[in-house]
Each structure stands twice: as C-alpha cells, then as structure tokens.
Design a protein around this motif. Structure first.
Motif, mmCIF file in Angstrom:
data_model
loop_
_atom_site.group_PDB
_atom_site.id
_atom_site.type_symbol
_atom_site.label_atom_id
_atom_site.label_comp_id
_atom_site.label_asym_id
_atom_site.label_seq_id
_atom_site.Cartn_x
_atom_site.Cartn_y
_atom_site.Cartn_z
ATOM 1 N N HIS A 8 0.860 -1.175 0.000
ATOM 2 C CA HIS A 8 0.000 0.000 0.000
ATOM 3 C C HIS A 8 0.901 1.231 0.000
ATOM 4 O O HIS A 8 1.815 1.330 0.823
ATOM 5 C CB HIS A 8 -0.916 -0.013 1.219
ATOM 6 N N TYR A 25 -5.240 5.413 0.242
ATOM 7 C CA TYR A 25 -3.958 4.896 -0.226
ATOM 8 C C TYR A 25 -4.131 4.135 -1.531
ATOM 9 O O TYR A 25 -5.232 3.722 -1.893
ATOM 10 C CB TYR A 25 -3.330 3.980 0.839
ATOM 11 N N SER A 27 -3.445 0.735 -3.441
ATOM 12 C CA SER A 27 -3.221 -0.673 -3.129
ATOM 13 C C SER A 27 -2.573 -1.333 -4.341
ATOM 14 O O SER A 27 -3.099 -1.260 -5.444
ATOM 15 C CB SER A 27 -4.561 -1.343 -2.814
ATOM 16 N N ARG A 28 -1.439 -1.966 -4.112
ATOM 17 C CA ARG A 28 -0.737 -2.612 -5.217
ATOM 18 C C ARG A 28 -0.478 -4.083 -4.954
ATOM 19 O O ARG A 28 0.390 -4.688 -5.558
ATOM 20 C CB ARG A 28 0.581 -1.900 -5.477
ATOM 21 N N GLY A 30 -2.871 -7.661 -3.862
ATOM 22 C CA GLY A 30 -4.159 -8.222 -3.502
ATOM 23 C C GLY A 30 -4.720 -9.019 -4.654
ATOM 24 O O GLY A 30 -4.167 -9.021 -5.756
ATOM 25 N N HIS A 38 -4.661 -3.486 -8.906
ATOM 26 C CA HIS A 38 -4.192 -2.229 -8.343
ATOM 27 C C HIS A 38 -5.441 -1.420 -8.073
ATOM 28 O O HIS A 38 -6.460 -1.598 -8.729
ATOM 29 C CB HIS A 38 -3.296 -1.482 -9.317
ATOM 30 N N GLU A 41 -8.031 2.609 -2.104
ATOM 31 C CA GLU A 41 -8.845 2.197 -0.978
ATOM 32 C C GLU A 41 -8.791 3.267 0.110
ATOM 33 O O GLU A 41 -7.930 4.143 0.081
ATOM 34 C CB GLU A 41 -8.347 0.864 -0.400
ATOM 35 N N TRP A 54 -10.063 -2.226 9.339
ATOM 36 C CA TRP A 54 -9.700 -2.902 8.096
ATOM 37 C C TRP A 54 -10.811 -3.811 7.584
ATOM 38 O O TRP A 54 -10.898 -4.076 6.388
ATOM 39 C CB TRP A 54 -8.410 -3.706 8.278
#
Length: 118
Positions: A8, A25, A27-28, A30, A38, A41, A54
C-alpha cells in the motif's frame, strides 16, 4: 504510526469534521476474483490512528489490467460526502515498426470518486 506492512503506497491522511481519521492509499497487492489488482482504498480510525477498521475498508477503484494507481487525495465536502481524486496511467502501443519504449506511450489520467462513509 504503522498502518500496514507492504503493498500500500501513496498514503493521504485527513481528519474528518467528526474527528475520525481517514487514510486513503494506493493498493498494489491483492487479489480480486482470482486476478491481481491495483486500486485506491480508504480506511477509517475512530481513535486517532491507534486502530483502523480494516474489515470495513472502502474500495474506491479497482484496475485489473495492471495499470498503476497512485497519489490519492481526499477532502470532506459540506454535505458529509468525501471527494477522492487519484492518478492512474495506461500504456498504449502501436505497430509502426519500432521496437522497445518508442512503440509505447503512457497516458496519465485523473479520476474522482464522491462517496460517503457508512
């Protein structure tokens, strides 16, 4: 403050009018429906960043083709909604006989999401 370990990036931290902290942020890392993604979030904290919710994070944008998303920024609007803007790139290529970087151009895009926390 450590909110997460890896995957992140480009965090943006804002205090909302009701006192909550909003962390937006890129997110890269998941997986969504069996494919890597990508995206952008957001997550809230009720206790000044000691704990983050979370399990109820907000998924604002998902990109399955591997384009990079980055640089989110959020502001609270007067009606209680949040405006989040971010950048994402998309590479386009063509066949004009060239090989390598000259045969691909990257275009930068700016997107915006207006959303409301639960």
């Amino acid at each position: 403050m450590q909110a997460f370990l890896y995957g992140h990036h480009h965090q943006n931290l804002r205090r909302l009018p009701d006192g909550q902290l909003l962390l937006t942020y890129a997110s890269r890392i998941g997986e969504l429906e069996g494919m890597p993604y990508h995206g952008i979030e957001a997550v809230l904290s009720q206790d000044h960043g000691k704990n983050w919710d979370w399990n109820r994070r907000y998924i604002l944008y998902r990109e399955m083709s591997g384009q990079l998303t980055h640089s989110p920024g959020s502001v609270a609007l007067s009606d209680g909604t949040i405006l989040t803007t971010f950048l994402h790139t998309k590479g386009y290529s063509w066949d004009d006989g060239t090989v390598g970087p000259k045969s691909q151009k990257t275009i930068g895009n700016v997107s915006a999401v207006i959303w409301k926390p639960w």
